[in-house]
Design a protein around this motif. Sequence first.
Motif, PDB file in Angstrom:
ATOM      1  N   ALA A 153      44.368  31.630  27.877  1.00  0.00           N
ATOM      2  CA  ALA A 153      45.087  31.203  29.408  1.00  0.00           C
ATOM      3  C   ALA A 153      43.660  31.945  30.454  1.00  0.00           C
ATOM      4  CB  ALA A 153      46.138  32.754  29.780  1.00  0.00           C
ATOM      5  N   GLN A 154      42.535  32.607  29.967  1.00  0.00           N
ATOM      6  CA  GLN A 154      41.637  32.930  30.838  1.00  0.00           C
ATOM      7  C   GLN A 154      40.929  31.835  30.803  1.00  0.00           C
ATOM      8  OE1 GLN A 154      40.549  35.833  32.018  1.00  0.00           O
ATOM      9  NE2 GLN A 154      39.882  34.552  33.692  1.00  0.00           N
TER      10      GLN A 154
ATOM     11  N   ALA B 138      42.616  29.559  33.950  1.00  0.00           N
ATOM     12  CA  ALA B 138      42.721  30.322  34.910  1.00  0.00           C
ATOM     13  C   ALA B 138      40.848  30.079  35.628  1.00  0.00           C
ATOM     14  CB  ALA B 138      42.376  32.029  34.692  1.00  0.00           C
TER      15      ALA B 138
ATOM     16  N   GLU C 191      43.187  34.924  39.156  1.00  0.00           N
ATOM     17  CA  GLU C 191      44.087  35.842  37.458  1.00  0.00           C
ATOM     18  C   GLU C 191      44.589  35.075  36.862  1.00  0.00           C
ATOM     19  OE1 GLU C 191      42.968  38.752  36.911  1.00  0.00           O
ATOM     20  OE2 GLU C 191      41.955  38.506  38.671  1.00  0.00           O
ATOM     21  N   PRO C 192      44.974  34.974  35.140  1.00  0.00           N
ATOM     22  CA  PRO C 192      45.822  34.390  34.822  1.00  0.00           C
ATOM     23  C   PRO C 192      47.093  34.548  35.267  1.00  0.00           C
ATOM     24  CG  PRO C 192      44.545  36.417  32.747  1.00  0.00           C
ATOM     25  CD  PRO C 192      44.471  36.650  35.000  1.00  0.00           C
ATOM     26  N   ASP C 193      47.925  35.731  35.946  1.00  0.00           N
ATOM     27  CA  ASP C 193      48.976  35.860  36.565  1.00  0.00           C
ATOM     28  C   ASP C 193      49.708  34.859  37.803  1.00  0.00           C
ATOM     29  OD1 ASP C 193      50.847  36.375  34.458  1.00  0.00           O
ATOM     30  OD2 ASP C 193      49.796  38.485  34.711  1.00  0.00           O
TER      31      ASP C 193
ATOM     32  N   THR D 127      51.095  28.978  36.473  1.00  0.00           N
ATOM     33  CA  THR D 127      50.093  30.257  36.412  1.00  0.00           C
ATOM     34  C   THR D 127      49.353  29.825  35.330  1.00  0.00           C
ATOM     35  OG1 THR D 127      51.941  31.422  34.911  1.00  0.00           O
ATOM     36  CG2 THR D 127      51.318  32.361  37.057  1.00  0.00           C
ATOM     37  N   ALA D 128      48.223  30.238  35.499  1.00  0.00           N
ATOM     38  CA  ALA D 128      47.732  29.936  33.974  1.00  0.00           C
ATOM     39  C   ALA D 128      48.376  30.149  32.452  1.00  0.00           C
ATOM     40  CB  ALA D 128      46.103  30.370  34.009  1.00  0.00           C
ATOM     41  N   LYS D 129      48.363  32.074  32.371  1.00  0.00           N
ATOM     42  CA  LYS D 129      49.167  32.239  31.612  1.00  0.00           C
ATOM     43  C   LYS D 129      50.391  31.444  30.824  1.00  0.00           C
ATOM     44  CE  LYS D 129      49.796  37.218  31.144  1.00  0.00           C
ATOM     45  NZ  LYS D 129      49.710  38.174  31.209  1.00  0.00           N
TER      46      LYS D 129
ATOM     47  N   ALA E 255      49.156  28.672  29.962  1.00  0.00           N
ATOM     48  CA  ALA E 255      48.767  28.722  27.829  1.00  0.00           C
ATOM     49  C   ALA E 255      49.801  28.191  27.266  1.00  0.00           C
ATOM     50  CB  ALA E 255      48.123  29.870  28.240  1.00  0.00           C
TER      51      ALA E 255
END
Length: 72
Positions: A2-3, A6, A19-21, A59-61, A64
């Motif tokens: 996730a990072q 991001a 941010e991942p969120d 989102t990145a999260k 992922a």
Amino acid sequence: MAQTIADIFSEVFGGGPVEPDSDFFDIGGDSILAAKAVVRLRKKLDMTVTMRDVFTARTAKALAVVLADRVG
């Protein structure tokens, strides 16, 4: 992962922190930036990433999780 995603989102936005969120489109993303992110994600992660992935897992999260499910 996730990072890493991001960080790639941050790159396509010009370097500001993401941010991942954070929702890709709520923080200024559009289809052109999504296409740039997809290209970078494919290269960095060495896996299939589609525009649909970015549009549905915003989102990145979340992205992922989608990509991790593909790996196994």
